[in-house]
Structure formats: C-alpha cells, structure tokens
Design a protein around this motif. Structure first.
Motif, PDB file in Angstrom:
ATOM      1  N   CYS A   1       8.303   4.343  -0.445  1.00 40.55           N
ATOM      2  CA  CYS A   1       7.250   3.472  -1.141  1.00 40.55           C
ATOM      3  C   CYS A   1       8.189   2.975  -2.241  1.00 40.55           C
ATOM      4  CB  CYS A   1       6.145   4.173  -1.504  1.00 40.55           C
ATOM      5  SG  CYS A   1       5.156   4.601  -0.199  1.00 40.55           S
TER       6      CYS A   1
ATOM      7  N   ALA B   1      -7.292   1.853   1.769  1.00 42.69           N
ATOM      8  CA  ALA B   1      -6.405   1.925   3.142  1.00 42.69           C
ATOM      9  C   ALA B   1      -7.272   1.690   4.220  1.00 42.69           C
ATOM     10  CB  ALA B   1      -5.389   3.023   3.046  1.00 42.69           C
TER      11      ALA B   1
ATOM     12  N   CYS C   1       5.454   9.155  -2.123  1.00 40.06           N
ATOM     13  CA  CYS C   1       6.254   8.742  -0.976  1.00 40.06           C
ATOM     14  C   CYS C   1       7.606   7.983  -1.358  1.00 40.06           C
ATOM     15  CB  CYS C   1       5.451   7.604  -0.408  1.00 40.06           C
ATOM     16  SG  CYS C   1       5.901   6.414   0.657  1.00 40.06           S
TER      17      CYS C   1
ATOM     18  N   ILE D   1       0.828  -0.986  -0.048  1.00 41.70           N
ATOM     19  CA  ILE D   1      -0.024  -0.076  -0.072  1.00 41.70           C
ATOM     20  C   ILE D   1       0.788   1.068  -0.105  1.00 41.70           C
ATOM     21  CG2 ILE D   1      -1.758   1.241   1.090  1.00 41.70           C
ATOM     22  CD1 ILE D   1      -2.770  -1.673   0.310  1.00 41.70           C
ATOM     23  N   SER D   2       0.900   1.957  -1.268  1.00 40.53           N
ATOM     24  CA  SER D   2       1.698   3.241  -1.189  1.00 40.53           C
ATOM     25  C   SER D   2       0.965   4.437  -1.677  1.00 40.53           C
ATOM     26  CB  SER D   2       2.910   2.829  -2.163  1.00 40.53           C
ATOM     27  OG  SER D   2       2.306   2.554  -3.306  1.00 40.53           O
ATOM     28  N   THR D   3       1.700   5.481  -1.839  1.00 38.14           N
ATOM     29  CA  THR D   3       1.085   6.838  -2.303  1.00 38.14           C
ATOM     30  C   THR D   3       1.941   7.326  -3.298  1.00 38.14           C
ATOM     31  OG1 THR D   3       2.014   7.984  -0.323  1.00 38.14           O
ATOM     32  CG2 THR D   3      -0.355   7.412  -0.244  1.00 38.14           C
TER      33      THR D   3
ATOM     34  N   ASP E   1      -1.601   2.037  -5.397  1.00 36.45           N
ATOM     35  CA  ASP E   1      -1.412   3.459  -4.884  1.00 36.45           C
ATOM     36  C   ASP E   1      -2.759   3.804  -4.445  1.00 36.45           C
ATOM     37  OD1 ASP E   1      -1.365   6.179  -4.752  1.00 36.45           O
ATOM     38  OD2 ASP E   1       0.104   6.163  -6.412  1.00 36.45           O
TER      39      ASP E   1
ATOM     40  N   THR F   1       2.249   4.868   4.964  1.00 36.20           N
ATOM     41  CA  THR F   1       2.668   4.200   3.906  1.00 36.20           C
ATOM     42  C   THR F   1       4.251   4.382   3.848  1.00 36.20           C
ATOM     43  OG1 THR F   1       2.569   6.330   2.364  1.00 36.20           O
ATOM     44  CG2 THR F   1       0.632   4.777   2.304  1.00 36.20           C
ATOM     45  N   PRO F   2       4.980   3.349   3.311  1.00 33.98           N
ATOM     46  CA  PRO F   2       4.496   2.063   2.815  1.00 33.98           C
ATOM     47  C   PRO F   2       3.897   1.176   3.904  1.00 33.98           C
ATOM     48  CG  PRO F   2       6.765   1.974   2.550  1.00 33.98           C
ATOM     49  CD  PRO F   2       6.317   3.339   3.255  1.00 33.98           C
TER      50      PRO F   2
END
Length: 139
Positions: free
Chosen positions: A64, A95, A61, A56-58, A87, A103-104
C-alpha cells in the motif's frame, strides 16, 4: 516413492498458482457493468472534475505504501487526476460495499461516482496512465 510424487505434484501446482497470481497483480481490469452506491466516505472524496484514483489500503500493508507513492506522483504530474487514499482498517464496510477483497486496490472513479476500472495490487505506472488517457480531458 508415492510421497515424492505427491510432493512434486504439490510443488508444481503451487508454482503454477503463484505464477498466475503474479501475472494478475497490478493489471488494470475494466469495471463490471452495473451500478453500485458509493459509501459516503468515498463519494465525499471524489474530485469535482477529472478522474479520482481511490486507493483502498490498510494500516500495515507494505504494498500500500508503494502504491501510494506511485499514485501520488502520477496525480501530481497529470492534469485532471486526483489521488485519495482510504484506510479501511477501522471501516471495513467501505471495502465490503465496493467489493474489495485485497489491499491495495485502486478504483478509478468519475465525478459522478462511476467506476471506470480497478487495479488489484501495486499498479504498473505506464499501464495505468494508458488506461486513464481516454478519461482525462487533457490527455
């Protein structure tokens, strides 16, 4: 003189809090008991066999990107391991449904959607591999 003591106290407290957070970063944590329903976006990404590492990331980041490199390389050289990067910039409900607060975050999921463990922050490669071995057929 009181101001100096307050400053020293705040600095000491900040140092202890920082050390505790750093010690927790990247550690494998066992999954909490109880089942939760996976969002469709996550369940669609699961591999039919083995373990899927769902990152799980953005978008912006930096850790990430480092996590993506570690997990991709690990998945390429490990049979039965798949890496998927989600993302959640545009879909924060994913999320929220997975109780991800930073994140992550990496979730290790079985084909039936059961969470084996999770890692907050950039995972430590060997520790992650050691935690995965019991769940991989050819480990």
């Amino acid at each position: 003189m009181t101001g100096v003591w307050v400053l020293l106290g705040v600095l000491a407290l900040g140092g202890v809090a920082g050390a505790l957070l750093r010690a927790r970063d990247g550690r494998v944590r066992a999954a909490k008991s109880g089942t939760s329903t996976l969002p469709g976006r996550v369940s669609d990404a699961l591999a039919p066999d083995g373990v899927t590492l769902v990152q799980i990331s953005t978008t912006f980041c930096a850790p990430c990107r480092h996590t993506r490199a570690i997990l991709s390389a690990l998945a390429e050289k490990t049979d039965g391991l798949t890496h998927v990067d989600l993302d959640v910039t545009e879909t924060p409900e994913v999320a929220q449904a997975l109780s991800v607060l930073r994140t992550p975050t990496t979730l290790a999921l079985t084909p039936d959607g059961r969470e084996v463990f999770r890692v907050g922050g950039v995972p430590r490669g060997q520790e992650l591999l050691d935690a995965l071995k019991p769940h991989l057929a050819n480990a």
